[in-house]
Design a protein around this motif. Structure first.
Motif, PDB file in Angstrom:
ATOM      1  N   ARG A 319     -19.341  60.273   4.740  1.00 35.47           N
ATOM      2  CA  ARG A 319     -19.508  59.112   3.847  1.00 35.47           C
ATOM      3  C   ARG A 319     -20.225  57.966   4.571  1.00 35.47           C
ATOM      4  O   ARG A 319     -21.094  57.304   3.994  1.00 35.47           O
ATOM      5  CB  ARG A 319     -18.141  58.648   3.324  1.00 35.47           C
ATOM      6  N   LYS A 320     -19.882  57.749   5.830  1.00 32.31           N
ATOM      7  CA  LYS A 320     -20.560  56.712   6.613  1.00 32.31           C
ATOM      8  C   LYS A 320     -22.046  57.006   6.725  1.00 32.31           C
ATOM      9  O   LYS A 320     -22.891  56.108   6.584  1.00 32.31           O
ATOM     10  CB  LYS A 320     -19.934  56.618   8.004  1.00 32.31           C
ATOM     11  N   PHE A 321     -22.384  58.272   6.949  1.00 32.86           N
ATOM     12  CA  PHE A 321     -23.791  58.667   7.011  1.00 32.86           C
ATOM     13  C   PHE A 321     -24.497  58.408   5.683  1.00 32.86           C
ATOM     14  O   PHE A 321     -25.601  57.853   5.645  1.00 32.86           O
ATOM     15  CB  PHE A 321     -23.893  60.153   7.382  1.00 32.86           C
ATOM     16  N   ALA A 322     -23.871  58.820   4.584  1.00 38.58           N
ATOM     17  CA  ALA A 322     -24.489  58.627   3.270  1.00 38.58           C
ATOM     18  C   ALA A 322     -24.732  57.155   2.974  1.00 38.58           C
ATOM     19  O   ALA A 322     -25.778  56.769   2.426  1.00 38.58           O
ATOM     20  CB  ALA A 322     -23.611  59.252   2.190  1.00 38.58           C
ATOM     21  N   LYS A 323     -23.784  56.313   3.339  1.00 38.07           N
ATOM     22  CA  LYS A 323     -23.973  54.873   3.141  1.00 38.07           C
ATOM     23  C   LYS A 323     -25.153  54.354   3.947  1.00 38.07           C
ATOM     24  O   LYS A 323     -25.910  53.484   3.482  1.00 38.07           O
ATOM     25  CB  LYS A 323     -22.695  54.130   3.518  1.00 38.07           C
ATOM     26  N   SER A 324     -25.316  54.880   5.144  1.00 36.51           N
ATOM     27  CA  SER A 324     -26.446  54.465   5.974  1.00 36.51           C
ATOM     28  C   SER A 324     -27.767  54.897   5.354  1.00 36.51           C
ATOM     29  O   SER A 324     -28.757  54.158   5.384  1.00 36.51           O
ATOM     30  CB  SER A 324     -26.311  55.064   7.377  1.00 36.51           C
ATOM     31  N   VAL A 325     -27.803  56.112   4.788  1.00 39.30           N
ATOM     32  CA  VAL A 325     -29.009  56.559   4.092  1.00 39.30           C
ATOM     33  C   VAL A 325     -29.309  55.635   2.916  1.00 39.30           C
ATOM     34  O   VAL A 325     -30.455  55.234   2.688  1.00 39.30           O
ATOM     35  CB  VAL A 325     -28.853  58.016   3.603  1.00 39.30           C
TER      36      VAL A 325
END
Length: 372
Positions: A319-325
């Motif tokens: 989820r943290k990665f997706a938010k960064s994207v």
């Protein structure tokens, strides 16, 4: 004179060795007989290149609908498999359960060519670069290129990439590499189910400590063999031997229970690495960061499927990665699931294949960034 003319003719007819081994060129395509109804498939060998520019012979499977060749090239999906192991014998293409275990093959029945690379070092004698982004992405892109040489497949230049677990990492890296490494191909979309993104965090934060220890063993064995990294900062010599045996002797199989020796080995590595974080141990930490996925560089459109109950890929990391994207204004389709890690691609397959079809059709991609 006759001999001279023959030599000249051979020189003209035979491609130079460098050309014959060009990355993406097909070496062999052997038709398979044990395919599901309506599916034709080939076990393929083709050339790829690693980040050092070395040419490597690799393998995989290409599948297509069992029907007449259409007047226009077929749409292509590159299916990037999850972790099967790091030993040569662990290649998906060698498994009698390949079709049953490869969810991406479901797309063949909807008219797609599905290209399923083994990656480097599975079914070939080179050490498998486990979770090494660029090398894996190259092998995926070259598999899509090689499939175009199979006339019965009728594969086109446009493709989507879809993977689960280790294959989710491979799919994201394929998206990162596609434009520069394979400008002759056109990527229409990337789908990743339960993808490792921040490798150190993924190896540290998964709640299944036994699975974490086995995956760490695969990683340590692969990287130490390929790059000469010492395991001394992670494990003593006795435990290094256990790590090597775990990696060399075990392929992941959801159908079989692990052997007693494997269970005992995993428990030993759980204890030995309990307080070890490879992010803080050089050179492992630096290499883990280099092969994590840079969210700022991932092109869209993108689909991510993640279960909130995944015990191997920590949901918070994904989820943290997706938010960064999303912060880069890339459109992300987010699929929430509640099943276990091994069912990530299966549980999201119908929606993922539909999303891929819409990308080929040129529809505007959905964006779930506000609710991630």
């Amino acid at each position: 004179m006759r001999h001279l003319l023959l030599l000249l003719a051979l020189a003209i007819a035979a491609p130079p060795a460098a050309q014959a081994q060009q990355a993406g060129s097909l070496i062999a395509a052997d038709p398979m007989t044990d395919t599901p109804p309506g599916v034709q498939a080939w076990r393929v060998q083709y050339w790829t290149s690693n980040s050092k520019g070395e040419r490597l012979r690799v393998t995989g499977i290409v599948a297509a609908p069992r029907e007449a060749v259409p007047p226009r090239p077929r749409r292509v999906i590159a299916w990037t498999h999850g972790a099967w192991g790091v030993a040569e014998k662990c290649a998906p293409s060698l498994s009698p359960n390949f079709f049953a275990a490869s969810v991406g093959m479901d797309a063949v029945r909807q008219g797609y060519v599905v290209v399923a690379p083994d990656y480097i070092g599975l079914a070939s004698p080179t050490m498998h670069p486990f979770l090494v982004g660029a090398d894996t992405a190259n092998s995926v892109l070259d598999a899509v290129r090689a499939a175009r040489a199979i006339s019965g497949a009728a594969a086109g230049n446009d493709f989507a990439v879809w993977g689960e677990s280790q294959g989710g990492h491979a799919a994201l890296w394929t998206a990162l590499q596609a434009r520069n490494y394979a400008p002759d191909l056109r990527l229409v979309g990337t789908a990743a189910a339960a993808p490792p993104t921040d490798l150190a965090a993924n190896l540290r934060d998964g709640s299944d400590k036994n699975a974490r220890a086995l995956l760490l063993s695969f990683t340590l064995h692969s990287w130490s063999t390929l790059y000469g990294y010492s395991m001394d900062g992670v494990a003593n010599r006795t435990n290094q031997g256990i790590i090597r045996r775990l990696a060399e002797n075990n392929c992941i199989s959801l159908e079989k229970k692990p052997k007693l020796g494997t269970i005992l080995g995993v428990l030993t590595i759980v204890r030995a690495t309990k307080n070890k974080d490879i992010a803080r141990i050089d050179p492992w930490g630096g290499f883990a960061r280099a092969n994590s996925v840079d969210a700022a560089r991932v092109p869209g459109p993108l689909l991510i499927a993640q279960s909130s109950k995944d015990t191997i890929i920590a949901p918070a990391v994904t989820r943290k990665f997706a938010k960064s994207v999303c912060r880069g204004r890339t459109r992300v389709r987010w699929i929430d699931m509640t099943g276990d890690h091994g069912a990530s691609a299966k549980d999201s397959a119908s929606e993922t294949i539909g999303w891929i079809g819409a990308r080929f059709d040129g529809q505007a991609p959905p964006d779930d960034c506000r609710r991630i």
